[in-house]
Write a protein that holds these residues in place. Structure first.
Motif, PDB file in Angstrom:
ATOM      1  N   ILE A  90       0.825  -1.104  -0.029  1.00 15.77           N
ATOM      2  CA  ILE A  90       0.014  -0.219  -0.127  1.00 15.77           C
ATOM      3  C   ILE A  90       0.929   1.276   0.038  1.00 15.77           C
ATOM      4  CG2 ILE A  90      -1.756   1.262   1.110  1.00 15.77           C
ATOM      5  CD1 ILE A  90      -2.695  -1.407   2.628  1.00 15.77           C
ATOM      6  N   TYR A  91       0.583   2.240  -0.801  1.00 10.32           N
ATOM      7  CA  TYR A  91       1.307   3.444  -1.015  1.00 10.32           C
ATOM      8  C   TYR A  91       0.259   4.539  -0.520  1.00 10.32           C
ATOM      9  CZ  TYR A  91       4.907   0.603  -3.774  1.00 10.32           C
ATOM     10  OH  TYR A  91       5.456  -0.187  -4.022  1.00 10.32           O
ATOM     11  N   ASN A  92       0.454   5.362   0.546  1.00 10.98           N
ATOM     12  CA  ASN A  92      -0.194   6.369   1.038  1.00 10.98           C
ATOM     13  C   ASN A  92       0.629   7.794   1.014  1.00 10.98           C
ATOM     14  OD1 ASN A  92      -2.444   4.866   1.934  1.00 10.98           O
ATOM     15  ND2 ASN A  92      -1.327   4.411   3.673  1.00 10.98           N
ATOM     16  N   HIS A  93      -0.019   8.855   0.521  1.00 14.40           N
ATOM     17  CA  HIS A  93       0.713  10.080   0.415  1.00 14.40           C
ATOM     18  C   HIS A  93      -0.449  11.186   0.762  1.00 14.40           C
ATOM     19  CE1 HIS A  93       3.739  13.020  -0.831  1.00 14.40           C
ATOM     20  NE2 HIS A  93       2.684  13.600  -1.610  1.00 14.40           N
ATOM     21  N   THR A  94       0.158  12.046   1.613  1.00  8.38           N
ATOM     22  CA  THR A  94      -0.585  13.423   2.104  1.00  8.38           C
ATOM     23  C   THR A  94       0.373  14.549   1.945  1.00  8.38           C
ATOM     24  OG1 THR A  94      -1.704  12.054   3.633  1.00  8.38           O
ATOM     25  CG2 THR A  94      -1.915  14.246   3.733  1.00  8.38           C
ATOM     26  N   ASP A  95      -0.352  15.386   1.168  1.00  6.79           N
ATOM     27  CA  ASP A  95       0.630  16.732   0.897  1.00  6.79           C
ATOM     28  C   ASP A  95      -0.423  17.986   1.148  1.00  6.79           C
ATOM     29  OD1 ASP A  95       2.350  18.543   0.269  1.00  6.79           O
ATOM     30  OD2 ASP A  95       2.572  17.900  -1.953  1.00  6.79           O
ATOM     31  N   ASN A  96       0.019  18.651   2.283  1.00 10.57           N
ATOM     32  CA  ASN A  96      -0.794  19.997   2.381  1.00 10.57           C
ATOM     33  C   ASN A  96       0.153  21.114   2.955  1.00 10.57           C
ATOM     34  OD1 ASN A  96      -0.209  19.894   5.500  1.00 10.57           O
ATOM     35  ND2 ASN A  96      -1.884  18.675   5.454  1.00 10.57           N
ATOM     36  N   LEU A  97      -0.383  22.137   3.253  1.00  8.18           N
ATOM     37  CA  LEU A  97       0.537  23.370   3.412  1.00  8.18           C
ATOM     38  C   LEU A  97       1.490  23.175   4.758  1.00  8.18           C
ATOM     39  CD1 LEU A  97      -2.040  26.449   2.855  1.00  8.18           C
ATOM     40  CD2 LEU A  97      -0.378  25.837   1.519  1.00  8.18           C
ATOM     41  N   LEU A  98       1.028  22.371   5.442  1.00 13.66           N
ATOM     42  CA  LEU A  98       1.865  22.311   6.825  1.00 13.66           C
ATOM     43  C   LEU A  98       2.931  20.927   6.803  1.00 13.66           C
ATOM     44  CD1 LEU A  98      -0.875  22.676   9.584  1.00 13.66           C
ATOM     45  CD2 LEU A  98       0.912  24.116   8.933  1.00 13.66           C
ATOM     46  N   TYR A  99       2.530  20.070   5.916  1.00 15.33           N
ATOM     47  CA  TYR A  99       3.224  18.689   6.093  1.00 15.33           C
ATOM     48  C   TYR A  99       3.182  17.857   4.740  1.00 15.33           C
ATOM     49  CZ  TYR A  99      -0.664  15.759   7.640  1.00 15.33           C
ATOM     50  OH  TYR A  99      -1.575  15.099   7.749  1.00 15.33           O
ATOM     51  N   GLN A 100       4.046  17.219   4.500  1.00 19.15           N
ATOM     52  CA  GLN A 100       3.999  15.888   3.511  1.00 19.15           C
ATOM     53  C   GLN A 100       4.241  14.571   4.198  1.00 19.15           C
ATOM     54  OE1 GLN A 100       7.151  16.117   0.236  1.00 19.15           O
ATOM     55  NE2 GLN A 100       5.478  16.264  -1.039  1.00 19.15           N
ATOM     56  N   SER A 101       3.590  13.788   3.806  1.00 17.93           N
ATOM     57  CA  SER A 101       3.826  12.495   4.506  1.00 17.93           C
ATOM     58  C   SER A 101       3.779  11.463   3.452  1.00 17.93           C
ATOM     59  CB  SER A 101       2.816  12.295   5.672  1.00 17.93           C
ATOM     60  OG  SER A 101       2.824  10.737   6.064  1.00 17.93           O
TER      61      SER A 101
ATOM     62  N   ILE B 113       6.785  -1.181   7.498  1.00 24.54           N
ATOM     63  CA  ILE B 113       6.036   0.031   7.355  1.00 24.54           C
ATOM     64  C   ILE B 113       7.244   1.095   7.317  1.00 24.54           C
ATOM     65  CG2 ILE B 113       4.847   1.657   8.702  1.00 24.54           C
ATOM     66  CD1 ILE B 113       3.534  -0.773  10.028  1.00 24.54           C
ATOM     67  N   GLU B 114       7.333   1.773   6.121  1.00 23.49           N
ATOM     68  CA  GLU B 114       8.211   2.891   6.049  1.00 23.49           C
ATOM     69  C   GLU B 114       7.381   4.134   5.852  1.00 23.49           C
ATOM     70  OE1 GLU B 114      11.585   0.999   3.256  1.00 23.49           O
ATOM     71  OE2 GLU B 114       9.447   0.232   2.784  1.00 23.49           O
ATOM     72  N   LYS B 115       7.916   5.218   6.702  1.00 22.85           N
ATOM     73  CA  LYS B 115       7.050   6.301   6.639  1.00 22.85           C
ATOM     74  C   LYS B 115       8.165   7.689   6.503  1.00 22.85           C
ATOM     75  CE  LYS B 115       3.524   8.744   8.761  1.00 22.85           C
ATOM     76  NZ  LYS B 115       2.209   8.979   9.559  1.00 22.85           N
ATOM     77  N   ARG B 116       7.810   8.514   5.655  1.00 23.57           N
ATOM     78  CA  ARG B 116       8.753   9.868   5.509  1.00 23.57           C
ATOM     79  C   ARG B 116       7.910  10.977   5.725  1.00 23.57           C
ATOM     80  NH1 ARG B 116      10.526  13.841   1.851  1.00 23.57           N
ATOM     81  NH2 ARG B 116      12.630  14.187   2.191  1.00 23.57           N
ATOM     82  N   GLN B 117       8.148  11.766   6.525  1.00 28.66           N
ATOM     83  CA  GLN B 117       7.143  12.766   6.810  1.00 28.66           C
ATOM     84  C   GLN B 117       8.201  14.174   7.247  1.00 28.66           C
ATOM     85  OE1 GLN B 117       5.594  12.810  11.233  1.00 28.66           O
ATOM     86  NE2 GLN B 117       3.429  13.055  10.180  1.00 28.66           N
ATOM     87  N   SER B 118       7.712  15.102   6.329  1.00 30.76           N
ATOM     88  CA  SER B 118       8.356  16.706   6.463  1.00 30.76           C
ATOM     89  C   SER B 118       7.225  17.393   6.801  1.00 30.76           C
ATOM     90  CB  SER B 118       8.497  17.018   4.795  1.00 30.76           C
ATOM     91  OG  SER B 118       9.618  16.067   4.432  1.00 30.76           O
ATOM     92  N   VAL B 119       7.597  18.052   8.011  1.00 31.77           N
ATOM     93  CA  VAL B 119       6.791  19.205   8.469  1.00 31.77           C
ATOM     94  C   VAL B 119       7.539  20.586   8.600  1.00 31.77           C
ATOM     95  CG1 VAL B 119       5.656  19.823  10.715  1.00 31.77           C
ATOM     96  CG2 VAL B 119       6.144  17.534  10.068  1.00 31.77           C
ATOM     97  N   LYS B 120       6.895  21.473   7.983  1.00 37.87           N
ATOM     98  CA  LYS B 120       7.174  22.803   7.741  1.00 37.87           C
ATOM     99  C   LYS B 120       7.934  23.234   9.152  1.00 37.87           C
ATOM    100  CE  LYS B 120       5.614  23.921   3.740  1.00 37.87           C
ATOM    101  NZ  LYS B 120       5.984  23.855   2.592  1.00 37.87           N
ATOM    102  N   LEU B 121       9.045  23.922   9.113  1.00 36.85           N
ATOM    103  CA  LEU B 121       9.768  24.421  10.408  1.00 36.85           C
ATOM    104  C   LEU B 121      10.133  23.396  11.093  1.00 36.85           C
ATOM    105  CD1 LEU B 121       7.355  27.180  11.317  1.00 36.85           C
ATOM    106  CD2 LEU B 121       9.319  27.449  10.082  1.00 36.85           C
TER     107      LEU B 121
END
Length: 186
Positions: free
Chosen positions: A140-151, A165-173
């Protein structure tokens, strides 16, 4: 006051019976729609069944968890498989409103690929591979992208051998974090 006592005694009893009966009628269980057949592979039901099966089986698991390449490994018996497989379970795409939101591609009888048509859907792709009619791989490939974070998540499951389970999360600031959970079933 005499009329009030008689009112309570003679009128409220039948009135109470009607109210209680109507109240009980409203407590009846919900009836599911007939013909609500699942269009896609039922990820939720599959992983709920796997959680029950693995709970009964109680296999030893060599579990590794890493955060930004700092890894810890231990041998455990998972007590709550429902929670352990939760990210898989919640990636189900069988919501009625998503009925036409995924394409289905078959590669013979063994591989089925579901791909999101809309960019706003979190679950982008599901691959289900079967061997002799039995599931032997779910990705399963999940992806979320909005103004605050990308996952981004990549969830891999091989029954009776491995889940990843492999997860990469980028949070602004706050920056980017990488997480990895690997369970090898023995």
């Amino acid at each position: 006051m005499y009329w009030y006592k008689n009112f309570n005694k003679y009128l409220l009893t039948p009135l109470s019976a009607v109210l209680i009966t109507s109240g009980l009628y409203s407590c009846r269980p919900d009836v599911k729609e007939t013909g609500s057949e699942k269009r896609f592979f039922d990820v939720s039901a599959y992983f709920k069944n796997e959680a029950v099966r693995l709970t009964k089986l109680n296999p030893a698991v060599t579990k590794s968890a890493s955060h930004n390449n700092d890894t810890q490994t231990q041998k455990v018996h998972i007590k709550n498989w429902t929670a352990e497989l939760d990210l898989f379970t919640i990636s189900d795409i069988n919501k009625p409103s998503w009925r036409d939101s995924y394409t289905i591609a078959n590669s013979g009888d063994s591989l089925i690929i579901y791909k999101a048509k809309l960019p706003e859907l979190k679950t982008k792709e599901i691959l289900v591979r079967k061997h002799s009619g039995k599931v032997d791989l779910v990705m399963i490939y999940n992806h979320t992208d909005n103004l605050l974070y990308q996952s981004s998540e990549k969830l891999t499951y091989f029954p009776d051998s491995l889940y990843l389970i492999e997860k990469r999360q980028s949070v602004k600031l706050l920056g980017t974090n990488k997480y990895k959970i690997e369970g090898i079933l023995r």
